[in-house]
Design an enzyme around this catalytic site. Structure first.
Site, short mmCIF file in Angstrom:
data_model
loop_
_atom_site.label_atom_id
_atom_site.label_comp_id
_atom_site.label_asym_id
_atom_site.label_seq_id
_atom_site.Cartn_x
_atom_site.Cartn_y
_atom_site.Cartn_z
N ASP A 110 55.84 -51.53 23.53
CA ASP A 110 57.19 -51.79 23.43
C ASP A 110 57.87 -50.60 22.95
OD1 ASP A 110 57.20 -54.34 24.22
OD2 ASP A 110 56.56 -55.33 22.66
N ASP A 171 55.85 -58.13 30.18
CA ASP A 171 56.89 -57.64 29.70
C ASP A 171 56.76 -56.05 29.75
OD1 ASP A 171 55.95 -59.92 28.26
OD2 ASP A 171 57.45 -59.66 26.35
#
Length: 394
Positions: A110, A171
Site C-alpha cells: 500500500d 487492492d
C-alpha cells in the site's frame, strides 16, 4: 440506515450542495487533525486520532490509510482553488518523507496508496523535491516486494513470513500507479515492467470466469505457479467481496490507462457488469455481493464510492459511446444515492463525509461506520462530477 434530509433536486444541484457540505467537514477536520491523522474508520460515526501503533504516538503516520487525509485536501483545493488547502496538503509531505527515512511501517504494497496521494501529487503540482524524493524512495521500496518467478507484488507483512509469501490482493491494482509514475519520472522502465507483469497475473487469476473476483490469491514462490484464491475480508472464499470488486473496476481501468492493454479494459468491464448486476434498489452495495435486500447485512458505502470513480474511469477508456454512457449513468446513480442517503449532511455530530461503510466484517472491525478511504473516493467522485476533464492523481 437513516436517509439524510436532502431536498429533491437536479443532480447538478445535489452535487453542488454535497460538495459544499463536504468542504465544511474538511474545514472542521483541518482544525481537529491538522498534520496528524484520523483513524481508519469512525467510532460511533466520529473519527478520533489514529491510535498509537508501530512504536508511534497517537495521531502518527502509520497504517495504510493516512494518505487519504491529504488526498482529500488536494481534492478540496481542486474544488475551490483556495490555496489554504494546498498549504494544508503540503504540510503532510514532511511526515511521509520521515516515514520513508525512518523505515516506519513500510511492510506493505500500500505504499502506492500512501505515496501517490501524499507525495506524487505535490511533486507533480509544485515540483517539491522532498515529495519527489520520498515518492521515488517509496517506489524503490515497493519494488523489493516483487517476488520472482511469480512476478507479483506481495501484499503485506514480512517477506519472510511463510503465511504471507506469494500472496497478493485485488487492492494492489490501485498501488501500481506509483510505479508507472516512477518510470516516467526516472526513465527507468523496470518499475512499469513490474507493474505490467503484476497486473497481468491478477487479470489471469484473481478475476474468476464468472466475472467475480477473489480478494487474495497465492502463487508458488519457487515455481511461480498459481495456487489458490481466498478471502480476508469477504464473506467466504467463494463469494465476492464488494470492495474488492470495486477495486477491480477502478484498478483494471487505471492500469489500462497506463498500459493501453485492451485485455485490462475488458477485465474492468467484466468487474463492472457483475458489480452493477448485484446492486440493490438504492444502488449501494452490501459488503459482500452475495447479499441483497432482505439479508439484514450491512452496506459498504466505500465500495460504492470506489465503484462510482472506477465506472467513470472505465467510461473514459471506451470508444463505444453507448457503453461509456451506460457506465457514466450507473456512476451518477450510485453517487446520487450516496449523496441522498449516506452522506453526513444533516448529521452534525459526525466528522465523516459518508457513513455506513464496512472495513472488515469477519473480524468485526469498522462495521457500519465512516471509512477514511470511503470519504476520499466519495469526494473524488464529487470532484469528477463537478470538474470536466479533472486531472486524476492516479
Amino acid at each position: 440506515m437513516t436517509a439524510t434530509d436532502v431536498r429533491p433536486s437536479s443532480d447538478a444541484e445535489a452535487t453542488a450542495a454535497a460538495v459544499a457540505a463536504a468542504i465544511r467537514t474538511v474545514d472542521a477536520n483541518i482544525v481537529t487533525f491538522d498534520d496528524r491523522y484520523p483513524g481508519d474508520t469512525t467510532d460511533a460515526n466520529r473519527y478520533l486520532l489514529r491510535p498509537p501503533s508501530a512504536g508511534q504516538p497517537e495521531g502518527a503516520n502509520v497504517g495504510w490509510t493516512t494518505s487519504f487525509w491529504p488526498g482529500m485536501l488536494w481534492l478540496a483545493h481542486d474544488l475551490t482553488g483556495d490555496d489554504r488547502y494546498l498549504q494544508a496538503a503540503m504540510s503532510h509531505v514532511d511526515s511521509f518523507a520521515a516515514r520513508m527515512t525512518g523505515g516506519i511501517d513500510l511492510d506493505t504494497h500500500d505504499l502506492g496508496f500512501l505515496y501517490t496521494l501524499s507525495c506524487v501529487t505535490p511533486a507533480r503540482r509544485t515540483g517539491d523535491p522532498r515529495a519527489r524524493d520520498a515518492a521515488l524512495a517509496a517506489a524503490d521500496h515497493l519494488m523489493t516486494r516483487v517476488l520472482e518467478p511469480a512476478g507479483i507484488i506481495q501484499a503485506w507483512g514480512d517477506l519472510n513470513d511463510p503465511r504471507q509469501r506469494g500472496r497478493t490482493i485485488i487492492d494492489s491494482l490501485m498501488n501500481t500507479p506509483l510505479l508507472f509514475w516512477a518510470s516516467k519520472t526516472t526513465g527507468d522502465d523496470r518499475y512499469a515492467a513490474a507493474a505490467r507483469r503484476h497486473t497481468a497475473q491478477l487479470r489471469q487469476h484473481i478475476l474468476r470466469p464468472d466475472g467475480t473476483t477473489f480478494h487474495t490469491f497465492y502463487w508458488d514462490t519457487v515455481s511461480g505457479a498459481p495456487l489458490r484464491g481466498e478471502t480476508e475480508q469477504g464473506h467466504a472464499d467463494h463469494s465476492c467481496w464488494a470492495r474488492g470488486q470495486a477495486w477491480g473496476i477502478y484498478g483494471f481501468s487505471l492500469n489500462h490507462r497506463h498500459l493501453g492493454d485492451p485485455a485490462l479494459l475488458a477485465a474492468a468491464r467484466t468487474c463492472a457488469d457483475h458489480f452493477l448486476a448485484c446492486l440493490p434498489d438504492d444502488r449501494v452495495a452490501y459488503w459482500d455481493l452475495e447479499f441483497g435486500d432482505g439479508s439484514g447485512q450491512e452496506r459498504d458505502s466505500s465500495a460504492a464510492a470506489i465503484a462510482a470513480c472506477g465506472l467513470v474511469e472505465l467510461a473514459d477508456g471506451l470508444t463505444d459511446t453507448a457503453s461509456a454512457d451506460r457506465y457514466r449513468r450507473a456512476a451518477a446513480e450510485i453517487l446520487r444515492s450516496l449523496i441522498d442517503h449516506y452522506s453526513t449532511n444533516g448529521h452534525p455530530a459526525s466528522n465523516a463525509l459518508i457513513l455506513h461503510g464496512v472495513y472488515d466484517k469477519p473480524k468485526g472491525v469498522g462495521v457500519d461506520e465512516g471509512t477514511l478511504w470511503g470519504d476520499y473516493f466519495y469526494l473524488e467522485a464529487l470532484t469528477r462530477a463537478t470538474i470536466p476533464g479533472w486531472a486524476s492523481p492516479w
